[in-house]
Design a protein around this motif. Structure first.
Motif, short mmCIF file in Angstrom:
data_model
loop_
_atom_site.label_atom_id
_atom_site.label_comp_id
_atom_site.label_asym_id
_atom_site.label_seq_id
_atom_site.Cartn_x
_atom_site.Cartn_y
_atom_site.Cartn_z
N GLY A 37 0.79 -1.22 0.00
CA GLY A 37 0.00 0.00 0.00
C GLY A 37 0.82 1.27 0.00
O GLY A 37 0.26 2.35 0.22
N GLY A 38 2.11 1.18 -0.27
CA GLY A 38 2.95 2.37 -0.29
C GLY A 38 2.90 3.10 -1.61
O GLY A 38 2.12 2.77 -2.51
N SER A 39 3.78 4.10 -1.74
CA SER A 39 3.72 4.99 -2.90
C SER A 39 4.84 4.76 -3.91
O SER A 39 4.95 5.51 -4.88
CB SER A 39 3.77 6.46 -2.45
N ALA A 40 5.67 3.75 -3.72
CA ALA A 40 6.76 3.48 -4.66
C ALA A 40 6.98 1.98 -4.75
O ALA A 40 7.32 1.33 -3.75
CB ALA A 40 8.04 4.19 -4.23
N ASP A 55 11.90 0.96 -2.53
CA ASP A 55 13.11 1.60 -2.00
C ASP A 55 13.17 1.45 -0.49
O ASP A 55 12.25 0.93 0.15
CB ASP A 55 13.20 3.07 -2.44
N VAL A 56 14.26 1.93 0.07
CA VAL A 56 14.55 1.67 1.48
C VAL A 56 13.51 2.28 2.43
O VAL A 56 13.33 1.80 3.56
CB VAL A 56 15.98 2.18 1.83
N ARG A 57 12.80 3.31 1.98
CA ARG A 57 11.75 3.89 2.83
C ARG A 57 10.69 2.88 3.20
O ARG A 57 10.03 2.98 4.24
CB ARG A 57 11.09 5.08 2.12
N TYR A 58 10.49 1.90 2.33
CA TYR A 58 9.40 0.94 2.51
C TYR A 58 9.90 -0.46 2.86
O TYR A 58 9.17 -1.44 2.69
CB TYR A 58 8.54 0.88 1.24
N ASP A 59 11.13 -0.55 3.34
CA ASP A 59 11.70 -1.85 3.68
C ASP A 59 10.80 -2.61 4.67
O ASP A 59 10.33 -3.71 4.39
CB ASP A 59 13.10 -1.64 4.28
N THR A 60 10.52 -1.99 5.80
CA THR A 60 9.71 -2.66 6.82
C THR A 60 8.28 -2.89 6.35
O THR A 60 7.71 -3.98 6.52
CB THR A 60 9.70 -1.83 8.12
N GLN A 61 7.69 -1.86 5.73
CA GLN A 61 6.30 -1.97 5.28
C GLN A 61 6.15 -3.05 4.22
O GLN A 61 5.20 -3.85 4.26
CB GLN A 61 5.83 -0.62 4.71
N ARG A 75 18.62 0.18 -4.12
CA ARG A 75 19.54 1.20 -3.62
C ARG A 75 19.72 2.32 -4.64
O ARG A 75 20.52 3.23 -4.43
CB ARG A 75 20.91 0.56 -3.31
N LYS A 76 18.99 2.23 -5.75
CA LYS A 76 18.99 3.27 -6.77
C LYS A 76 17.58 3.36 -7.34
O LYS A 76 16.66 2.78 -6.77
CB LYS A 76 20.01 2.95 -7.86
N ALA A 77 17.39 4.10 -8.42
CA ALA A 77 16.05 4.25 -9.00
C ALA A 77 15.43 2.89 -9.28
O ALA A 77 16.11 1.94 -9.71
CB ALA A 77 16.13 5.07 -10.28
N LEU A 78 14.11 2.78 -9.03
CA LEU A 78 13.45 1.47 -9.15
C LEU A 78 13.57 0.88 -10.54
O LEU A 78 13.86 -0.32 -10.69
CB LEU A 78 11.97 1.61 -8.77
N LEU A 79 13.32 1.69 -11.58
CA LEU A 79 13.41 1.15 -12.94
C LEU A 79 14.82 0.67 -13.25
O LEU A 79 15.00 -0.36 -13.91
CB LEU A 79 12.97 2.21 -13.96
N SER A 80 15.81 1.40 -12.78
CA SER A 80 17.20 0.98 -13.00
C SER A 80 17.46 -0.35 -12.31
O SER A 80 18.11 -1.25 -12.87
CB SER A 80 18.16 2.04 -12.46
N THR A 81 16.95 -0.50 -11.09
CA THR A 81 17.14 -1.75 -10.35
C THR A 81 16.47 -2.91 -11.07
O THR A 81 17.05 -4.00 -11.21
CB THR A 81 16.57 -1.61 -8.93
N VAL A 82 15.24 -2.69 -11.56
CA VAL A 82 14.52 -3.75 -12.28
C VAL A 82 15.28 -4.11 -13.55
O VAL A 82 15.47 -5.30 -13.87
CB VAL A 82 13.09 -3.31 -12.60
#
Length: 363
Positions: A37-40, A55-61, A75-82
């Motif tokens: 339910g997060g935003s990223a 990203d790391v903001r939502y690690d626990t969630q 640890r970088k932009a989501l699309l780059s990581t994917v």
């Protein structure tokens, strides 16, 4: 919610297509499939399983909410990581691999950025809106959450009636309703609350303004809440002061049109036929040309989702679909009327979810 089962059905669908995997980028679709339910976030669904990237903001969630998918913290932009994640796993493969994307929810720039990161044998292709189609039919868990959201949302109209009087600002009425919603446990409002009075009631989406409500006109109140991720949507129209016969007749015509459309709702009927049932009543009353928008829309994780209840639409209603029925008439510079309920399609017809009376009401 059985999130792994939803992902399994999507993988079964993938097996019948030219795609080897789907990258889900639309957050409501991600929530529907895995519970996040997060935003990223991005969800990769492939034959071998699902991987969720955030990203790391939502690690626990993410680790608490995501079901049926491996969680990868970028640890970088989501699309780059994917892109890099897929690249590492596909670079040495000789067989071509087709990745479907949600074209309506990925920008041209994002698509190019992702494509530049992928090996040459990985092809990006636009995928059909398969998750949105699945979301049209709600399961029992979803229906229970929607019913709860509708019940909570309906209580806000009671608060509106307590404060609505000549001299109060539209924005003040909206504020009272929104405060009551949060006090009652709502996650948020489904959309900015519409309180449109007098001539502004002829604006179908006339959001609450600093205008003071005056006697001698309609007030359109359109509002909804989000509860546990699911939306409600309701409209009631009240008259302030002593009502004229013209105002009462217009209101009753809209109410009759709305009830005719509700009576038409059942499995196997097209959404266009539901729309036509409302328009037939208003044309007979001589008000057809003042009904300027569609009759309704689907509601669920989003306030506006498929199906669209409008002329020319071919979608056929199925049990489990949840739609709004909201005809209205609008006289520019004068006033407008709209009445809206949420309705669930059942095996034998429909269930009106909205509990609020539709009798003409003057305050």
């Amino acid at each position: 919610m059985n999130f792994p089962s939803r992902q399994k059905k999507l993988r079964e669908h993938l097996a019948t297509t030219r795609f080897d995997a789907l990258l889900i980028s639309h957050l409501p679709n991600i929530r529907y499939l895995c519970g996040f339910g997060g935003s990223a976030g991005l969800l990769l669904v492939a034959e071998g399983g699902s991987v969720f990237f955030t990203d790391v903001r939502y690690d626990t969630q993410a680790r608490a909410e995501v079901k049926g998918a491996r969680v990868v913290i970028a640890r970088k932009a989501l699309l780059s990581t994917v892109g890099e994640w897929i690249g590492v796993r596909r670079r040495k493969k000789l067989k071509s691999w087709t990745l479907g994307i949600e074209a309506e929810h990925l920008t041209v720039a994002e698509r190019k950025r992702l494509g530049d990161l992928l090996p040459s044998r990985v092809r990006l292709r636009n995928a059909a809106a398969v998750v949105e189609r699945a979301r049209m039919v709600k399961d029992e868990d979803e229906l229970a959450l929607i019913r709860a959201a509708v019940r909570l949302g309906a209580t806000l109209f009671e608060r509106a009636l307590q404060v609505l009087r000549p001299g109060i600002k539209e924005s003040e009425v909206a504020a009272e309703m929104e405060y009551a919603a949060r006090r009652a446990g709502a996650d948020a409002m489904s959309f900015p609350t519409i309180i449109a009075s007098g001539a502004r009631s002829a604006l179908p989406h006339g959001r609450a303004s600093a205008q003071a409500i005056a006697s001698g006109g309609f007030v359109v109140c359109d509002f909804g809440v989000i509860l546990a991720g699911y939306c409600s949507d309701q409209t009631r129209t009240v008259w302030v002061g002593a009502a004229s016969s013209e105002a009462r007749e217009a209101y009753e015509a809209v109410r009759e049109a709305q009830e005719a459309a509700i009576a038409a709702v059942r499995p196997g009927i097209s959404v266009a036929e539901v729309d036509a049932a409302a328009r037939k009543v208003l044309r007979k009353a001589g008000l057809g040309r003042y009904f300027t928008h569609s009759t309704g829309h689907g509601v669920g994780l989003e306030i506006h989702e498929a199906p669209r209840v409008a002329a020319g639409q071919k979608e056929v209603l199925k049990p489990g679909m949840v739609i709004t029925i909201e005809p209205g008439v609008y006289f520019p510079g004068k006033w407008g009327v709209r009445i809206e309920d949420m309705v669930a399609v059942t095996e034998g017809g429909c269930e009106v979810l909205t509990p609020t009376s539709k009798e003409f009401l003057a305050v």
